[in-house]
Design an enzyme around this catalytic site. Structure first.
Site, short mmCIF file in Angstrom:
data_model
loop_
_atom_site.label_atom_id
_atom_site.label_comp_id
_atom_site.label_asym_id
_atom_site.label_seq_id
_atom_site.Cartn_x
_atom_site.Cartn_y
_atom_site.Cartn_z
N PRO A 106 35.12 40.87 42.55
CA PRO A 106 35.97 41.61 41.58
C PRO A 106 36.46 40.71 40.46
O PRO A 106 37.05 39.77 40.81
CB PRO A 106 37.03 42.12 42.55
CG PRO A 106 37.41 41.01 43.85
CD PRO A 106 35.92 40.36 43.78
N MET A 107 36.32 41.35 39.27
CA MET A 107 36.85 40.64 38.25
C MET A 107 37.36 41.59 36.99
O MET A 107 36.46 42.28 36.51
CB MET A 107 35.67 39.59 37.55
CG MET A 107 35.34 38.50 38.56
SD MET A 107 34.18 37.13 37.61
CE MET A 107 32.70 38.15 38.00
N CYS A 113 45.18 36.80 44.22
CA CYS A 113 45.51 36.45 42.86
C CYS A 113 46.47 35.66 42.52
O CYS A 113 47.71 35.78 42.85
CB CYS A 113 45.76 38.13 42.26
SG CYS A 113 46.17 37.98 40.47
N ASP A 160 32.38 29.00 42.97
CA ASP A 160 31.36 27.85 42.06
C ASP A 160 29.77 28.35 42.45
O ASP A 160 29.18 27.33 42.34
CB ASP A 160 31.95 26.66 42.59
CG ASP A 160 33.07 26.29 41.66
OD1 ASP A 160 33.70 27.02 40.89
OD2 ASP A 160 33.60 25.12 42.46
N GLY A 201 31.14 35.14 41.48
CA GLY A 201 31.96 35.82 40.24
C GLY A 201 31.23 35.18 39.11
O GLY A 201 30.07 35.88 38.67
C1 FMN Z 1 38.11 37.05 34.69
C2 FMN Z 1 38.23 37.09 36.22
C3 FMN Z 1 38.77 38.22 36.59
C4 FMN Z 1 39.25 38.05 37.96
N1 FMN Z 1 39.63 39.14 38.65
C5 FMN Z 1 39.83 39.34 39.86
C6 FMN Z 1 40.29 40.51 40.63
O1 FMN Z 1 40.60 41.29 39.92
N2 FMN Z 1 40.39 40.26 41.93
C7 FMN Z 1 40.10 39.17 42.66
O2 FMN Z 1 40.09 39.44 44.00
N3 FMN Z 1 39.68 38.01 42.16
C8 FMN Z 1 39.56 37.87 40.79
N4 FMN Z 1 39.01 37.04 39.95
C9 FMN Z 1 38.48 36.01 40.99
C10 FMN Z 1 37.17 35.89 41.41
O3 FMN Z 1 36.77 37.25 41.98
C11 FMN Z 1 36.57 34.77 42.29
O4 FMN Z 1 37.28 34.67 43.36
C12 FMN Z 1 36.44 33.46 41.31
O5 FMN Z 1 36.27 33.54 40.14
C13 FMN Z 1 36.10 32.52 42.15
O6 FMN Z 1 34.60 32.83 42.26
P1 FMN Z 1 33.38 32.08 41.07
O7 FMN Z 1 33.62 30.55 41.10
O8 FMN Z 1 32.16 32.53 41.85
O9 FMN Z 1 33.65 32.65 39.92
C14 FMN Z 1 38.67 36.98 38.73
C15 FMN Z 1 38.20 35.86 38.17
C16 FMN Z 1 37.78 36.04 36.90
C17 FMN Z 1 37.23 34.79 36.12
#
Ligand code: FMN
Length: 334
Positions: free
Chosen positions: A18-19, A112, A239, A262
């Site tokens: 979720p982002m 969060c 990551d 993500g």
């Molecule tokens: C722009 C952005 C928005 C995000 N929004 C949420 C969110 O709404 N809910 C959530 O649980 N995590 C949110 N995250 C965290 C990501 O879901 C994820 O846990 C985090 O980016 C680490 O994973 P990654 O390294 O694969 O990006 C967000 C991250 C980013 C970069």
């Protein structure tokens, strides 16, 4: 209570994180169109899509506004709606709205790190330090979906200021969410260090999961219980940027059920597709076609979101489709 998991959850090995401002309807649609096999059951790459997070207070105060934001299409299934908040009763009521909207699952945000969410609303990662409320929220959410096929999951971090998996993971597992997704950083670390995929952290989490599964098995045999209930599934997050890395994590941690990705899918809507697993093989034309398709989807769904959302989404994705082409720009300039 430990329940029988929906089939889609047992089959899924990957998920889109979720982002906020990223995993909106247009992006989920694009990724689904590129990556979903028509027959998900025979696909190695079946994955779950997630909405951006939605406040339980907001959803309860103005359900109609959120209904349009939470719109999705069939190809995006299985789709999970993520909620944040701090009041168990509100989670219970908001989850019933999510169920009415036909989602496959509801996810509770306990990770969060944003100050507005943590300090002003005692939500997100604040729940890591308020374990009784975290437990009540999970129970209230499970109660709301009792008797349905919907899953209840939790997405969290490995601690608040410090890594505290020894207390936090068993607390969560005791409530038996259908799925636990662990972003392998603490709240304090934000995204400023590599995710803790090392054995001392992820390996230890899988040991705690194994203990929990063994206890469940023992209880079942003590009670002569033969039903097909299963314990919490575990997804890791942080990551991951390629399918090769995913395979590597599955090799390292055999108890890991799935990986959530993500930022690694920015500009790569084909990430989950079995055919186009390796981003290096995607040529310039394909990247530009994806960019145009994405822009068209944003245009098509622009009424659902405010202008600011649409512009920041377009801006972020524009950069990510063209980033791998930067060297081309340099060559042209030279
Ligand atoms: C722009 C952005 C928005 C995000 N929004 C949420 C969110 O709404 N809910 C959530 O649980 N995590 C949110 N995250 C965290 C990501 O879901 C994820 O846990 C985090 O980016 C680490 O994973 P990654 O390294 O694969 O990006 C967000 C991250 C980013 C970069």
């Amino acid at each position: 209570m430990i329940g029988i998991k929906p089939k889609w959850l047992l089959n899924s090995r990957m998920a889109i994180s979720p982002m906020v401002d990223v995993t909106d309807h247009p992006f989920r649609q694009l990724v689904s169109l590129y990556s979903k096999s028509k027959d998900q059951s025979s696909s190695k790459s079946s994955f779950i899509t997630w909405t951006e997070f939605v406040s339980v207070d907001g959803l309860l105060a103005n359900p109609n506004r959120f209904k349009s934001l939470l719109d999705y299409s069939e190809i995006q299934r299985p789709i999970v709606c993520q909620l944040f908040g701090s009041d168990p009763d509100k989670f219970n009521r908001a989850t019933k709205i999510v169920a009415d909207l036909g989602f496959d699952g509801v996810d509770i945000n306990m990770g969060c790190p944003v100050r507005k969410v943590v300090e002003r609303q005692s939500s997100g990662s604040a729940l890591i330090v308020d374990k009784p409320t975290a437990v009540s929220i999970i129970n209230a959410t499970k109660q709301a979906v009792a008797g349905t096929d919907m899953s209840v999951s939790v997405k969290t971090r490995i601690g608040f200021d410090e890594i505290e998996i020894e207390q936090w993971i068993p607390t969560l597992l005791q409530t038996n969410p259908d799925l636990l997704t662990l972003h392998l950083r603490t709240k304090k670390e934000l995204s400023n260090c590599p995710a803790h995929w090392e054995n001392e952290v992820m390996g230890r989490v899988t040991e705690l999961l194994k203990q929990h599964r063994d206890e469940h098995q023992q209880q079942k045999s003590n009670n002569n219980n033969n039903n097909k209930t299963t314990t919490t599934r575990l997804f890791g997050n942080g990551d991951i940027e390629s399918r090769l890395q995913i395979d590597e994590m599955f090799r390292r941690y055999s108890l890991l059920d799935g990986i959530m990705v993500g930022r690694g899918i920015y500009g790569k809507p084909w990430f989950f597709s079995d055919e186009n697993q390796h981003d290096d093989g995607i040529d310039l034309k394909c990247r530009l076609v994806a960019l145009v398709e994405h822009a068209l989807l944003i245009e098509q769904h622009k009424e659902k979101y405010d202008l600011q959302h649409n512009l920041s989404s377009l801006n972020l994705h524009l950069k990510s489709y063209t980033q791998p082409l930067c060297h081309l720009g340099e060559i042209i300039i030279r």
